[in-house]
Design a protein around this motif. Structure first.
Motif, PDB file in Angstrom:
ATOM      1  N   ALA A  58     -12.412   2.113   3.869  1.00 21.15           N
ATOM      2  CA  ALA A  58     -12.902   3.424   3.423  1.00 21.15           C
ATOM      3  C   ALA A  58     -11.755   4.400   3.150  1.00 21.15           C
ATOM      4  CB  ALA A  58     -13.848   4.002   4.469  1.00 21.15           C
ATOM      5  N   GLY A  59     -10.507   3.938   3.387  1.00 19.10           N
ATOM      6  CA  GLY A  59      -9.341   4.799   3.136  1.00 19.10           C
ATOM      7  C   GLY A  59      -9.140   5.841   4.217  1.00 19.10           C
ATOM      8  N   ASN A  60      -9.828   5.668   5.348  1.00 11.70           N
ATOM      9  CA  ASN A  60      -9.718   6.621   6.455  1.00 11.70           C
ATOM     10  C   ASN A  60      -8.686   6.071   7.432  1.00 11.70           C
ATOM     11  OD1 ASN A  60     -10.033   8.199   8.701  1.00 11.70           O
ATOM     12  ND2 ASN A  60     -12.266   8.020   8.812  1.00 11.70           N
ATOM     13  N   VAL A  61      -7.396   6.323   7.146  1.00 10.29           N
ATOM     14  CA  VAL A  61      -6.334   5.739   7.974  1.00 10.29           C
ATOM     15  C   VAL A  61      -5.189   6.752   8.117  1.00 10.29           C
ATOM     16  CG1 VAL A  61      -5.563   4.463   5.927  1.00 10.29           C
ATOM     17  CG2 VAL A  61      -4.659   3.829   8.121  1.00 10.29           C
ATOM     18  N   PRO A  62      -4.743   7.024   9.346  1.00  9.24           N
ATOM     19  CA  PRO A  62      -3.644   7.978   9.521  1.00  9.24           C
ATOM     20  C   PRO A  62      -2.375   7.501   8.807  1.00  9.24           C
ATOM     21  CG  PRO A  62      -4.710   7.505  11.622  1.00  9.24           C
ATOM     22  CD  PRO A  62      -5.246   6.524  10.640  1.00  9.24           C
ATOM     23  N   SER A  63      -1.606   8.448   8.263  1.00 15.11           N
ATOM     24  CA  SER A  63      -0.452   8.060   7.445  1.00 15.11           C
ATOM     25  C   SER A  63       0.612   7.306   8.248  1.00 15.11           C
ATOM     26  CB  SER A  63       0.159   9.282   6.761  1.00 15.11           C
ATOM     27  OG  SER A  63       0.471  10.248   7.728  1.00 15.11           O
ATOM     28  N   GLU A  64       0.755   7.667   9.536  1.00 13.09           N
ATOM     29  CA  GLU A  64       1.732   6.957  10.381  1.00 13.09           C
ATOM     30  C   GLU A  64       1.437   5.456  10.402  1.00 13.09           C
ATOM     31  OE1 GLU A  64       0.704   9.530  13.795  1.00 13.09           O
ATOM     32  OE2 GLU A  64       2.634   8.886  14.605  1.00 13.09           O
ATOM     33  N   LEU A  65       0.169   5.152  10.574  1.00  8.90           N
ATOM     34  CA  LEU A  65      -0.234   3.744  10.641  1.00  8.90           C
ATOM     35  C   LEU A  65      -0.045   3.082   9.278  1.00  8.90           C
ATOM     36  CD1 LEU A  65      -1.549   1.348  12.103  1.00  8.90           C
ATOM     37  CD2 LEU A  65      -3.771   2.308  11.511  1.00  8.90           C
ATOM     38  N   GLN A  66      -0.396   3.816   8.238  1.00  9.92           N
ATOM     39  CA  GLN A  66      -0.247   3.290   6.878  1.00  9.92           C
ATOM     40  C   GLN A  66       1.204   2.853   6.630  1.00  9.92           C
ATOM     41  OE1 GLN A  66      -3.047   3.121   4.746  1.00  9.92           O
ATOM     42  NE2 GLN A  66      -1.628   1.777   3.654  1.00  9.92           N
ATOM     43  N   ASN A  67       2.152   3.674   7.092  1.00  9.83           N
ATOM     44  CA  ASN A  67       3.578   3.346   6.908  1.00  9.83           C
ATOM     45  C   ASN A  67       3.922   2.024   7.581  1.00  9.83           C
ATOM     46  OD1 ASN A  67       4.009   5.683   5.530  1.00  9.83           O
ATOM     47  ND2 ASN A  67       4.857   6.805   7.281  1.00  9.83           N
ATOM     48  N   ALA A  68       3.474   1.870   8.844  1.00 13.48           N
ATOM     49  CA  ALA A  68       3.803   0.637   9.589  1.00 13.48           C
ATOM     50  C   ALA A  68       3.197  -0.584   8.896  1.00 13.48           C
ATOM     51  CB  ALA A  68       3.304   0.745  11.027  1.00 13.48           C
ATOM     52  N   LEU A  69       1.992  -0.407   8.353  1.00 11.74           N
ATOM     53  CA  LEU A  69       1.345  -1.533   7.667  1.00 11.74           C
ATOM     54  C   LEU A  69       2.091  -1.869   6.372  1.00 11.74           C
ATOM     55  CD1 LEU A  69      -2.409  -0.537   8.233  1.00 11.74           C
ATOM     56  CD2 LEU A  69      -1.067  -2.215   9.524  1.00 11.74           C
ATOM     57  N   GLU A  70       2.534  -0.827   5.664  1.00 12.57           N
ATOM     58  CA  GLU A  70       3.281  -1.081   4.415  1.00 12.57           C
ATOM     59  C   GLU A  70       4.624  -1.751   4.704  1.00 12.57           C
ATOM     60  OE1 GLU A  70       1.216   2.512   1.902  1.00 12.57           O
ATOM     61  OE2 GLU A  70       3.406   2.554   2.111  1.00 12.57           O
ATOM     62  N   PHE A  71       5.299  -1.283   5.755  1.00 13.17           N
ATOM     63  CA  PHE A  71       6.568  -1.925   6.146  1.00 13.17           C
ATOM     64  C   PHE A  71       6.336  -3.399   6.486  1.00 13.17           C
ATOM     65  CE2 PHE A  71       8.537   2.287   7.815  1.00 13.17           C
ATOM     66  CZ  PHE A  71       9.121   2.529   6.587  1.00 13.17           C
ATOM     67  N   SER A  72       5.239  -3.654   7.204  1.00 10.77           N
ATOM     68  CA  SER A  72       4.956  -5.041   7.612  1.00 10.77           C
ATOM     69  C   SER A  72       4.769  -5.922   6.386  1.00 10.77           C
ATOM     70  CB  SER A  72       3.687  -5.102   8.475  1.00 10.77           C
ATOM     71  OG  SER A  72       3.831  -4.296   9.606  1.00 10.77           O
ATOM     72  N   GLN A  73       4.104  -5.356   5.397  1.00  9.63           N
ATOM     73  CA  GLN A  73       3.866  -6.123   4.176  1.00  9.63           C
ATOM     74  C   GLN A  73       5.169  -6.344   3.407  1.00  9.63           C
ATOM     75  OE1 GLN A  73       0.571  -4.660   1.915  1.00  9.63           O
ATOM     76  NE2 GLN A  73       0.329  -6.736   1.137  1.00  9.63           N
ATOM     77  N   ARG A  74       5.975  -5.282   3.320  1.00  8.77           N
ATOM     78  CA  ARG A  74       7.178  -5.355   2.486  1.00  8.77           C
ATOM     79  C   ARG A  74       8.328  -6.103   3.165  1.00  8.77           C
ATOM     80  NH1 ARG A  74       8.889   0.317   0.690  1.00  8.77           N
ATOM     81  NH2 ARG A  74       6.703   0.340   0.196  1.00  8.77           N
ATOM     82  N   TYR A  75       8.511  -5.829   4.474  1.00 11.41           N
ATOM     83  CA  TYR A  75       9.699  -6.368   5.160  1.00 11.41           C
ATOM     84  C   TYR A  75       9.380  -7.455   6.196  1.00 11.41           C
ATOM     85  CZ  TYR A  75      11.688  -2.109   3.178  1.00 11.41           C
ATOM     86  OH  TYR A  75      12.076  -1.116   2.321  1.00 11.41           O
ATOM     87  N   GLY A  76       8.079  -7.642   6.491  1.00  5.60           N
ATOM     88  CA  GLY A  76       7.741  -8.639   7.514  1.00  5.60           C
ATOM     89  C   GLY A  76       7.877  -8.102   8.923  1.00  5.60           C
ATOM     90  N   ASN A  77       8.096  -6.791   9.047  1.00  6.28           N
ATOM     91  CA  ASN A  77       8.104  -6.171  10.383  1.00  6.28           C
ATOM     92  C   ASN A  77       7.694  -4.704  10.223  1.00  6.28           C
ATOM     93  OD1 ASN A  77      10.647  -4.265  10.601  1.00  6.28           O
ATOM     94  ND2 ASN A  77      11.305  -6.069   9.441  1.00  6.28           N
ATOM     95  N   PRO A  78       7.048  -4.134  11.271  1.00  6.94           N
ATOM     96  CA  PRO A  78       6.509  -2.776  11.128  1.00  6.94           C
ATOM     97  C   PRO A  78       7.565  -1.688  11.228  1.00  6.94           C
ATOM     98  CG  PRO A  78       6.047  -3.634  13.316  1.00  6.94           C
ATOM     99  CD  PRO A  78       6.668  -4.754  12.552  1.00  6.94           C
ATOM    100  N   LEU A  79       8.797  -2.059  11.571  1.00  5.19           N
ATOM    101  CA  LEU A  79       9.845  -1.052  11.715  1.00  5.19           C
ATOM    102  C   LEU A  79      10.551  -0.762  10.392  1.00  5.19           C
ATOM    103  CD1 LEU A  79      10.056  -3.116  14.494  1.00  5.19           C
ATOM    104  CD2 LEU A  79      11.340  -1.109  15.185  1.00  5.19           C
TER     105      LEU A  79
END
Ligand code: SF4
Ligand code: SF4
Length: 401
Positions: free
Chosen positions: A107-128
């Protein structure tokens, strides 16, 4: 709660309710007693608009839409406390809360902090957001050299799945290096994946990103398949949970042990190496994903009791009632959000309990915990002298290495 102007979608509530019943033990959701044990035990139950039992009541009333319009579901740190006390034995943490977060994400209801960690995980293979090339930098200077399987190209007895925070976080690396020293001292034939290792993905899954979890798991599965080893061990309870309970559902099936199980088996060999007295009152924090999620309570305590000079004392919440550090289920990436909503940190509650237990060391066995509790100890009155030590660090202290 507003009862007007929010459109309801009965068919969606019904579809979601049906999908929950298809999960393992999911049919138990029909047996909810509305006893509110779940909201009472939930560390953020007083902040959440809809703790588990209330979500179930909204499902029964065909108004699950209300849940999708609140962001307080993100206060759930997947700690398993509600699942532990639910008299109807409903899989609340792995089922209801995780599936609800999946719907919030959609539904797109996701805090931006969490969104960042998820995007990092996708791009770099780790949430940091760290470079995969740096995943094994922590091994530099360790003697003897740690075998990185892509270079070593020989079978090993043990594959050590290191994990994200143990690989990259400067505080947690101290515990990672301590564990490497213990393995070397025991003469274990082990290797690591280095840059071929990806996040285990379990916290991302519990934060509602099942698709991302599957991508990360499959990448790890491909890496595991390339090498020969007898078993996997890990210091990370979240990785342990993923490899033990979730990867097999994807056909990625390897023997896995948490290092406390592994070291306990080697206790006869380890004990003569524990020659230095630590001389401290120690209290142990049960990590949610070692304790409530996987039933490992005694192995870490037995290892602590084997250390000369350790007097083990318990906090008022221990074993099945252990308090969460606040880092699970995406909580590790939602500190700002949690503070904004609750103005309290779960890690500070836990440190207050450690102080009340009269311990001078708070021992931990999960990589999320040492940074969280060290930060909390700076804020809690009376915690100035409380040391936060990973179990691996206490063992190397006792080994004098
Ligand atoms: S503890 Fe279990 S039975 Fe009780 S309200 Fe919560 S979900 Fe329902
Ligand atoms: S898993 Fe923990 S934080 Fe989430 S709803 Fe249950 S008790 Fe609350």
């Amino acid at each position: 709660m507003a009862t007007t102007a929010i459109p309801t979608n009965p068919s969606f509530s019904q579809t979601f309710y049906d999908s929950l019943q298809e999960l393992p033990d999911g049919e138990r959701i029909r047996a909810c007693l509305q006893c509110a044990n779940c909201s009472g035990v939930c560390p953020f139950g007083y902040i959440m608009d809809y703790p588990p039992g209330k979500i179930i009541s909204l499902l029964r009333a065909d108004i699950f839409d209300y849940v999708l319009k609140t962001e307080t579901v993100w206060m759930c740190v997947s700690c398993y406390a509600c699942s532990e006390v639910c008299p109807a034995k409903i899989p609340l943490t792995p089922g209801l809360m995780t599936r609800t977060k999946e719907e919030l994400l959609l539904a797109g209801n996701v805090p931006s902090e969490l969104q960042n960690a998820l995007e990092f995980s996708q791009r770099y293979g780790n949430p940091l957001g760290e470079s995969p090339r740096k995943r094994a930098v922590w091994t530099e200077g360790i003697d003897p050299d740690i075998k990185i399987l892509g270079k070593y190209k020989q079978p090993v007895e043990v594959l050590w799945y290191v994990g994200d925070y143990p690989s990259y976080h400067s505080r947690v690396q101290l515990a990672t290096k301590a564990f490497a020293k213990i393995l070397n001292a025991l003469g274990v034939d082990f290797g690591i994946l280095g840059r071929e290792e990806n996040s285990d993905g379990d916290s991302q899954r519990l934060a509602g990103e099942r698709g991302l979890f599957e991508i990360l798991a499959e990448k790890n599965g491909v890496a595991f398949e390339k090498y020969q080893f007898d078993e996997i061990i890990t210091t990370d309870p979240h990785a342990y949970n993923a490899l033990k309970n979730e990867y097999p559902k994807l056909g990625i099936n390897y023997p896995i042990r948490h290092y406390t199980e592994y070291l306990l088996e080697k206790l006869d060999q380890l004990k003569p190496l524990l020659t230095q007295s630590v001389n401290a009152k120690v209290t142990y924090h049960d990590p949610c994903y070692l304790g409530r999620a996987n039933g490992i309570y005694e192995q870490p305590r037995t290892l602590l009791n084997a250390i000369p000079g350790v007097e083990l004392v318990e906090m008022s919440h221990n074993r099945t009632t252990s308090l969460c550090c606040g880092g699970g289920g995406g909580g590790m990436w939602l500190d700002g959000f949690q503070w904004e909503k609750a103005h309290v940190r779960l890690s500070e509650w836990r440190v207050r309990e450690a102080v009340a237990s009269d311990a001078n060391i708070l021992a931990v066995a999960c990589p999320y915990e040492s940074p969280r509790f060290e930060d909390a100890a700076k804020m809690v009155q009376g915690a100035g002298k409380l040391l936060v030590r990973d179990l691996t660090e206490l063992l190397t202290d006792a080994m004098g290495i």
